[in-house]
Design a protein around this motif. Structure first.
Motif, short mmCIF file in Angstrom:
data_model
loop_
_atom_site.label_atom_id
_atom_site.label_comp_id
_atom_site.label_asym_id
_atom_site.label_seq_id
_atom_site.Cartn_x
_atom_site.Cartn_y
_atom_site.Cartn_z
N TYR A 164 0.81 -1.21 0.00
CA TYR A 164 0.00 0.00 0.00
C TYR A 164 0.85 1.26 0.00
O TYR A 164 0.42 2.33 -0.46
CB TYR A 164 -0.95 0.00 1.20
CG TYR A 164 -0.29 0.25 2.53
CD1 TYR A 164 -0.12 1.54 3.01
CD2 TYR A 164 0.19 -0.80 3.31
CE1 TYR A 164 0.48 1.79 4.24
CE2 TYR A 164 0.80 -0.57 4.53
CZ TYR A 164 0.96 0.72 4.99
OH TYR A 164 1.57 0.96 6.19
N SER A 175 1.42 1.67 -3.68
CA SER A 175 0.21 1.63 -4.50
C SER A 175 -0.74 2.77 -4.22
O SER A 175 -1.52 3.17 -5.09
CB SER A 175 -0.53 0.30 -4.27
OG SER A 175 0.27 -0.81 -4.63
N GLU A 176 -0.70 3.30 -3.00
CA GLU A 176 -1.62 4.36 -2.62
C GLU A 176 -1.38 5.63 -3.43
O GLU A 176 -0.23 6.01 -3.68
CB GLU A 176 -1.45 4.68 -1.14
CG GLU A 176 -2.32 5.83 -0.65
CD GLU A 176 -1.95 6.31 0.74
OE1 GLU A 176 -2.60 7.25 1.23
OE2 GLU A 176 -0.98 5.76 1.32
N SER A 178 0.22 9.44 4.14
CA SER A 178 -0.52 8.23 3.81
C SER A 178 -1.82 8.18 4.60
O SER A 178 -1.90 8.62 5.75
CB SER A 178 0.32 6.99 4.13
OG SER A 178 -0.45 5.81 3.94
N GLN A 219 -7.98 7.28 -4.71
CA GLN A 219 -7.69 5.86 -4.93
C GLN A 219 -8.53 5.31 -6.09
O GLN A 219 -8.08 4.43 -6.83
CB GLN A 219 -7.97 5.04 -3.67
CG GLN A 219 -7.36 5.56 -2.39
CD GLN A 219 -5.93 6.03 -2.53
OE1 GLN A 219 -5.07 5.30 -3.00
NE2 GLN A 219 -5.68 7.28 -2.13
N VAL A 244 -9.83 -1.63 -0.23
CA VAL A 244 -8.85 -0.76 -0.90
C VAL A 244 -7.52 -1.49 -1.05
O VAL A 244 -6.90 -1.50 -2.11
CB VAL A 244 -8.65 0.55 -0.11
CG1 VAL A 244 -7.65 1.45 -0.84
CG2 VAL A 244 -9.97 1.27 0.07
N TYR A 255 -5.32 -2.91 -4.45
CA TYR A 255 -3.90 -2.76 -4.74
C TYR A 255 -3.29 -4.10 -5.12
O TYR A 255 -2.52 -4.20 -6.09
CB TYR A 255 -3.16 -2.21 -3.51
CG TYR A 255 -3.56 -0.81 -3.08
CD1 TYR A 255 -4.13 0.09 -3.97
CD2 TYR A 255 -3.35 -0.40 -1.77
CE1 TYR A 255 -4.48 1.36 -3.56
CE2 TYR A 255 -3.70 0.87 -1.36
CZ TYR A 255 -4.27 1.75 -2.25
OH TYR A 255 -4.62 3.02 -1.85
#
Length: 699
Positions: free
Chosen positions: A42, A45-46, A553, A580, A656, A660
């Motif tokens: 994450y 990927s975030e 984040s 996202q 979420v 990812y």
């Protein structure tokens, strides 16, 4: 039955390195400190939000010359990791609609792998980190490029050979354009134990065949040395080849042309053909004497030139032959030659050699791959420019001179185009882009660098307070005294640079010889070759840019679980989730945004069947909805699906994180356990819950 044939090997050249299948994560707080992680992690990927810090703007000065490009507005300086900055540009709709597929030029000067940027790693990992860093950024840059865009990667000798293989993999070997050698030093370093390095390398790749480089201004010295007018032609020209290409077996452009004076037959050189249509060649030769097309049965000679046999060569191809006796043709040709201003087909001295005039055109010269420091500056000039901007600082070891970036930006873009540099450093790329009327985006990882150098420098540019670099352009021209009856100008064919050198050498000679030279002649020579420097203001300030900061984040790790960060609550969570999902963040009543016929709702709290019903009541008949919530009551997701086909209800952050992992098609090495917050006992579809304004309970 077994085959004895040698197996064919397929595939392409590929460079491998440690952890190539991983991606690179900056683990330090604004530092070059990296670790390898799975692409599904994450933390890579975030999509991070970009928060506005400040806006710098200045009006366009009234005294600015009209022929200069207009100062640009809406430019971006981003503080934070390039990984997050590039993702935001490509995936957050507010930015992607402006930058995705629209960037014309990318120039990056990534940290050289000299042990300075990655000093705490062993050599093998050092190379792997650098290559992965480069590869990851190129993968993010490529979607941002326009079809006619290009990427310029500035390197030293440490990684250039490996870098090119990686760029071939990511951008396509066929899209390699050139390897530019930039002379960064004009004298050797005598403390070097082996060889002193004088150049850096700039690798140039295009996005596709649509890319066409802009031409550069012709050098005066090049014009006068290569282009002349020996025949009185008003447009200077040089000798050019009258042949072209490769002669195929049946090529109709291979034939004889009879010389108007000697009567000899002239053919293209072996393996080539005439470069223009036969009708044009006949028209040109007819200016020297009367000609006609006639078959002379020369298949054997034409076959030799084509590299085949007489049986295979095309038959019936006529030659261009004289239609009058050779004596008459010779007189006519000599008279035409003596008259001057010859046709485009030239036979210098009326010898048996056909050439074609190449006239001097105004479309400039093709960019070359050797860039001398005398033309675009070297590291020393770059240091002087930075020193003038920050006299009390010594911030960068190898700053790039503005003239170097000006050449790149000129070749690869036009006024109004977007220029991107995701390793800003002192901000040279953005500064030059602003002065040249380009739009720009630049990012820098180190917040201290932005605060001390990048931001102040770009602010000076916009406010017209940066007098260095390409702000002024100095050119050498012929010197003319206003109080003298002097038409000015230098001797025909002599550029100012040559005149300056002539005057310098003349002074040197006169000092050595003294009174033995005629004073009047010396004075006349000096007067005829006097030059001076003229400085023109190329930049006056104006335009604007916004300073953005990469946000924190939306996730935190606690006891092996990935949870929502405290700041990601209510409205902040809504905006983060839209990022996202690559959905435009456009709050409208309970809805966070819309794409097509799909509405999106983000709720920081519990969603049950009552909340589902309340959401559906606000939905148009032809619309569907995606609901993202931090808590979901049993049966709510199924109730939404049954109530309206195509709708869904998902959990934050679990779903979420699943997205990812699905996008990367891998399992993250950082196991994210369930992070659903404690369920509430009842479902109360209150207005505040539906509007995503309920306050979260602590985990």
């Amino acid at each position: 039955m077994a085959s004895n044939s040698t197996p064919r090997h397929q595939g392409r050249l590929e460079l491998t390195w440690t952890d190539k299948d991983k991606t690179l994560l900056s683990t330090g707080d604004g530092k070059y400190d990296y670790t390898f992680v799975d692409p599904s992690d994450y933390r890579v990927s975030e999509v991070r939000l970009l928060h506005e810090v400040d806006r710098i703007e200045a009006p366009t000065p009234a005294e600015r010359p009209e022929d200069l490009p207009e100062p640009t507005n809406g430019n971006l300086l981003i503080t934070g990791d390039a990984m997050h900055a590039l993702d935001a540009l490509a995936k957050i709709p507010a930015y992607s609609e402006k930058y995705l597929g629209r960037v014309k030029l990318v120039y990056i000067d990534p940290p050289f792998n000299t042990g300075q940027a990655f000093a705490n790693y062993e050599d093998n990992i050092q190379h792997s980190i650098w290559l992965t860093l480069l590869r990851d950024r190129i993968r993010q840059i490529r979607p941002l490029l326009s079809d006619d865009g290009s990427v310029w990667v500035h390197l030293d000798h440490m990684e250039s050979h490996r870098c090119r293989v990686v760029l071939d993999e990511e951008l396509g070997e066929s899209n390699f354009v050139a390897e530019v050698a930039w002379q960064k030093a004009d004298s050797p370093r005598n403390d070097t134990r082996l060889l002193s390095t004088s150049q850096d390398t700039i690798l140039v790749y295009r996005k596709s065949e649509s890319w066409v480089p802009n031409r550069m201004r012709r050098l005066a010295a090049s014009n006068t040395s290569r282009y002349q007018s020996r025949d009185g032609d008003p447009v200077p020209w040089r000798d050019g080849d009258a042949t072209a290409g490769k002669a195929a077996t049946n090529h109709p452009m291979v034939y004889a042309i009879q010389h108007p004076v000697t009567g000899g037959l002239m053919y293209p050189t072996a393996g080539r053909c005439w470069g223009k249509a036969q009708s044009w060649m006949l028209e040109q030769m007819s200016e020297y004497a009367p000609y006609e097309l006639r078959d002379i049965g020369d298949e054997a000679e034409r076959a030799r030139i084509c590299g085949t046999t007489a049986e295979k060569v095309k038959t019936g191809v006529p030659a261009i032959m004289l239609s009058v006796p050779i004596e008459d043709a010779a007189k006519l040709a000599q008279a035409r030659y003596d008259a001057g201003h010859w046709p485009d087909i030239v036979m210098l001295g009326l010898r048996e050699r056909i050439q074609r005039k190449k006239h001097l055109e105004d479309n400039g010269r093709v960019p070359e791959t050797l860039w001398l420091g005398s033309e675009v500056g070297g590291n020393l000039r770059g240091k002087i420019e930075i020193k003038n901007l920050f006299p009390d600082e010594h911030p960068f070891a190898t700053p790039k001179p503005e003239a170097l970036l000006a050449r790149i930006i000129h070749i690869a873009s036009k006024p109004g185009d977007i220029v991107l540099d995701c390793f800003a450093g002192s901000g040279t790329t953005a500064a030059v882009a602003q002065k040249m009327g380009r739009r720009w985006v630049t990012s820098e990882l180190l917040a201290d660098t932005v605060a001390r150098y990048t931001l102040p420098r770009l602010a000076k540019v916009v406010n017209g307070q940066d007098p260095g670099g390409i702000t002024t352009i100095t050119e050498r021209v012929a010197a003319v005294d206003d109080d003298e009856d002097d038409e000015g100008g230098l001797p025909t064919g002599m550029p100012p640079e040559e005149a300056q050198e002539f005057n310098r050498l003349l002074n040197k000679v006169t000092k050595a010889i003294g009174t033995d030279l005629d004073a009047s002649t010396i004075k006349t020579l000096r007067a005829a070759t006097r030059t001076k420097d003229v400085t023109n203001q190329n930049w006056h300030g104006g335009g604007s840019f916004t300073h953005l900061q990469v946000g924190e984040s939306m996730f935190v790790e606690m006891a092996g679980l990935v949870l929502l960060a405290d700041w990601a609550a209510q409205g902040a969570l809504t905006e983060a989730m839209c990022a996202q999902l690559s959905v435009p963040y456009e709050p409208d009543s309970i809805f966070a945004g819309k794409q097509g016929r799909t509405r999106y709702v983000v709720i920081d709290g519990m969603v049950g069947t009552g909340t589902v019903a309340s959401i559906l009541d606000r939905l148009a008949e032809d619309e569907v909805v995606e609901v993202w919530a931090t808590q979901i009551q049993d049966g709510a997701a199924e109730a939404l699906k049954k109530a309206r086909r195509g709708c869904r209800l998902e959990l934050i952050p679990d779903k979420v994180l699943d997205n990812y992992r699905r996008k990367s098609a891998r399992v993250s090495p950082f196991g994210a356990g369930r992070s659903t917050l404690p369920s509430q006992a009842t479902d109360e579809p209150t207005e505040t819950a539906v509007a995503a304004t309920t306050e979260r309970e602590s985990a």
